[in-house]
Design an enzyme around this catalytic site. Structure first.
Site, PDB file in Angstrom:
ATOM      1  N   MET A 185       0.839  -1.207   0.000  1.00  0.00           N
ATOM      2  CA  MET A 185       0.000   0.000   0.000  1.00  0.00           C
ATOM      3  C   MET A 185       0.880   1.265   0.000  1.00  0.00           C
ATOM      4  SD  MET A 185      -3.442  -0.873   2.055  1.00  0.00           S
ATOM      5  CE  MET A 185      -2.826  -0.553   3.695  1.00  0.00           C
ATOM      6  N   GLY A 186       2.180   1.090  -0.277  1.00  0.00           N
ATOM      7  CA  GLY A 186       3.059   2.249  -0.386  1.00  0.00           C
ATOM      8  C   GLY A 186       3.533   2.778   0.947  1.00  0.00           C
ATOM      9  N   HIS A 226       9.253  -3.270   3.535  1.00  0.00           N
ATOM     10  CA  HIS A 226       8.830  -3.479   2.143  1.00  0.00           C
ATOM     11  C   HIS A 226      10.045  -3.768   1.247  1.00  0.00           C
ATOM     12  CE1 HIS A 226       5.520  -0.604   3.531  1.00  0.00           C
ATOM     13  NE2 HIS A 226       4.832  -1.642   3.124  1.00  0.00           N
ATOM     14  N   GLY A 275       5.000 -10.190   4.016  1.00  0.00           N
ATOM     15  CA  GLY A 275       5.682 -10.090   5.304  1.00  0.00           C
ATOM     16  C   GLY A 275       4.948 -10.862   6.392  1.00  0.00           C
ATOM     17  N   GLU A 276       5.729 -11.481   7.269  1.00  0.00           N
ATOM     18  CA  GLU A 276       5.131 -12.179   8.422  1.00  0.00           C
ATOM     19  C   GLU A 276       4.619 -11.189   9.463  1.00  0.00           C
ATOM     20  OE1 GLU A 276       8.124 -14.886   9.792  1.00  0.00           O
ATOM     21  OE2 GLU A 276       7.837 -16.232   8.087  1.00  0.00           O
TER      22      GLU A 276
HETATM   23  P1  AMP Z   1       1.438  -2.846   3.518  1.00  0.00           P
HETATM   24  O1  AMP Z   1       2.004  -1.833   2.582  1.00  0.00           O
HETATM   25  O2  AMP Z   1       1.493  -2.432   4.950  1.00  0.00           O
HETATM   26  O3  AMP Z   1       0.098  -3.369   3.091  1.00  0.00           O
HETATM   27  O4  AMP Z   1       2.416  -4.095   3.443  1.00  0.00           O
HETATM   28  C1  AMP Z   1       2.800  -4.648   2.206  1.00  0.00           C
HETATM   29  C2  AMP Z   1       3.613  -5.887   2.488  1.00  0.00           C
HETATM   30  O5  AMP Z   1       4.743  -5.540   3.290  1.00  0.00           O
HETATM   31  C3  AMP Z   1       2.844  -6.961   3.287  1.00  0.00           C
HETATM   32  O6  AMP Z   1       3.201  -8.243   2.791  1.00  0.00           O
HETATM   33  C4  AMP Z   1       3.359  -6.755   4.686  1.00  0.00           C
HETATM   34  O7  AMP Z   1       3.269  -7.903   5.491  1.00  0.00           O
HETATM   35  C5  AMP Z   1       4.795  -6.390   4.405  1.00  0.00           C
HETATM   36  N1  AMP Z   1       5.402  -5.691   5.552  1.00  0.00           N
HETATM   37  C6  AMP Z   1       4.920  -4.593   6.182  1.00  0.00           C
HETATM   38  N2  AMP Z   1       5.715  -4.271   7.230  1.00  0.00           N
HETATM   39  C7  AMP Z   1       6.713  -5.195   7.247  1.00  0.00           C
HETATM   40  C8  AMP Z   1       7.836  -5.419   8.102  1.00  0.00           C
HETATM   41  N3  AMP Z   1       8.115  -4.624   9.126  1.00  0.00           N
HETATM   42  N4  AMP Z   1       8.641  -6.465   7.811  1.00  0.00           N
HETATM   43  C9  AMP Z   1       8.380  -7.290   6.759  1.00  0.00           C
HETATM   44  N5  AMP Z   1       7.338  -7.130   5.929  1.00  0.00           N
HETATM   45  C10 AMP Z   1       6.509  -6.103   6.170  1.00  0.00           C
END
Ligand code: AMP
Length: 280
Positions: free
Chosen positions: A30-31, A37, A149-150
């Protein structure tokens, strides 16, 4: 790195790469990109010949009183980070591109069971928004592998189940949570924290670590571990949404026969909702 905004352009580019025999990896986001990321992009590079990242703040996964409008949108800085990471193609659709008939008329993908508890209980409809958009993005990109990401542990379980149940021809790779030096899981929502809240925020992960140790030492029952953790977090200034000790695979409450245990937690600091997890 090229940036495309339409499904047609995206398909043309990916078709061209696939026709040269390239293996495609996909990183949906989601940027407001941070090092978490970027770690996914590096992993994606190691697994493929061509990395596609998407940036789409998906309205379907936000509740009515959530932060859809205020969610940080930082496309220029994100592009620079993706170029530096060696990302090959960036897909930045608008909501009209993804949902041309509007959200109400959009066909949805509902993943049962793993969505009932934890964030699914606190954020009704959230995971249907996630599974629907990830399904669509997979159909648009048609990657060989997708990296998640986990940090969003339940989300990863939802995606894995959707892919398995629907026989989707994509490999799912999960990457450990990337953290700040003080242990706070990196998150786009950390930017909402005040200076004071940011100092308190690492208590969430510290408490998870302490709880994990108590479970390992078998000094406490899971119930007392959770109760103690909630008290610690409340004393630090959190409003705890949930602190659940679960089976790592099914995400159902852990029992004596559970082989692998994960602790899932969500808590508010002021208006900011933080989530984190740890596995035994
Ligand atoms: P988001 O932009 O928050 O929707 O996340 C996009 C991807 O990044 C998803 O697969 C999340 O699980 C991953 N992600 C977000 N924060 C982290 C983090 N701190 N470590 C690893 N992966 C992450």
């Amino acid at each position: 790195m090229q940036t495309v905004k339409t499904v047609q352009k995206l398909r043309e580019k990916i078709h061209h790469e696939k026709s040269q025999g390239k293996r495609i990896a996909f990183v949906p986001t989601m940027g407001n990109l941070h090092d978490g990321h970027i770690a996914l992009v590096h992993k994606a590079k190691s697994l493929s010949d061509f990395v596609v990242t998407s940036i789409f703040v998906n309205p379907m996964q936000f509740g009515q009183n959530e932060d859809l409008d205020s969610y940080p949108r930082t496309l220029d800085a994100d592009s620079d980070k993706l170029i530096a990471a060696g990302n090959n193609l960036l897909f930045t659709p608008t909501p009209e591109v993804i949902y041309p008939q509007g959200l109400e008329r959009q066909t949805q993908v509902i993943v049962p069971f793993v969505t009932e508890l934890h964030c699914g209980a606190s954020r009704p409809g959230h995971f249907t928004g996630v599974s629907t958009v990830v399904n669509m993005l997979f159909n648009m990109v048609q990657p060989h592998v997708a990296v998640f990401g986990e940090k969003d542990y339940q989300q990863l379980a939802v995606i894995r189940k959707m892919v398995k149940d629907l026989q989707m021809p994509v490999e799912i790779c999960g990457l450990p949570t990337q953290r700040a030096d003080d242990g706070l899981a990196l998150s786009s929502r950390n930017g909402y924290l005040s200076d004071h809240e940011r100092k308190i925020a690492p208590t969430l992960y510290q408490t998870l670590q302490q709880s994990l140790q108590q479970l390992k030492n078998q000094t406490h029952t899971p119930e007392t571990v959770a109760q103690e953790a909630i008290s610690t977090l409340e004393a630090a200034g959190f409003l705890v949404d949930y602190f659940n000790i679960v089976d790592s695979e099914t995400l159902q409450p852990a029992t004596v026969s559970t082989k692998k245990t994960t602790i899932l937690a969500a808590a508010f600091l002021g208006k900011t909702r933080l989530i984190d997890n740890i596995s035994l």
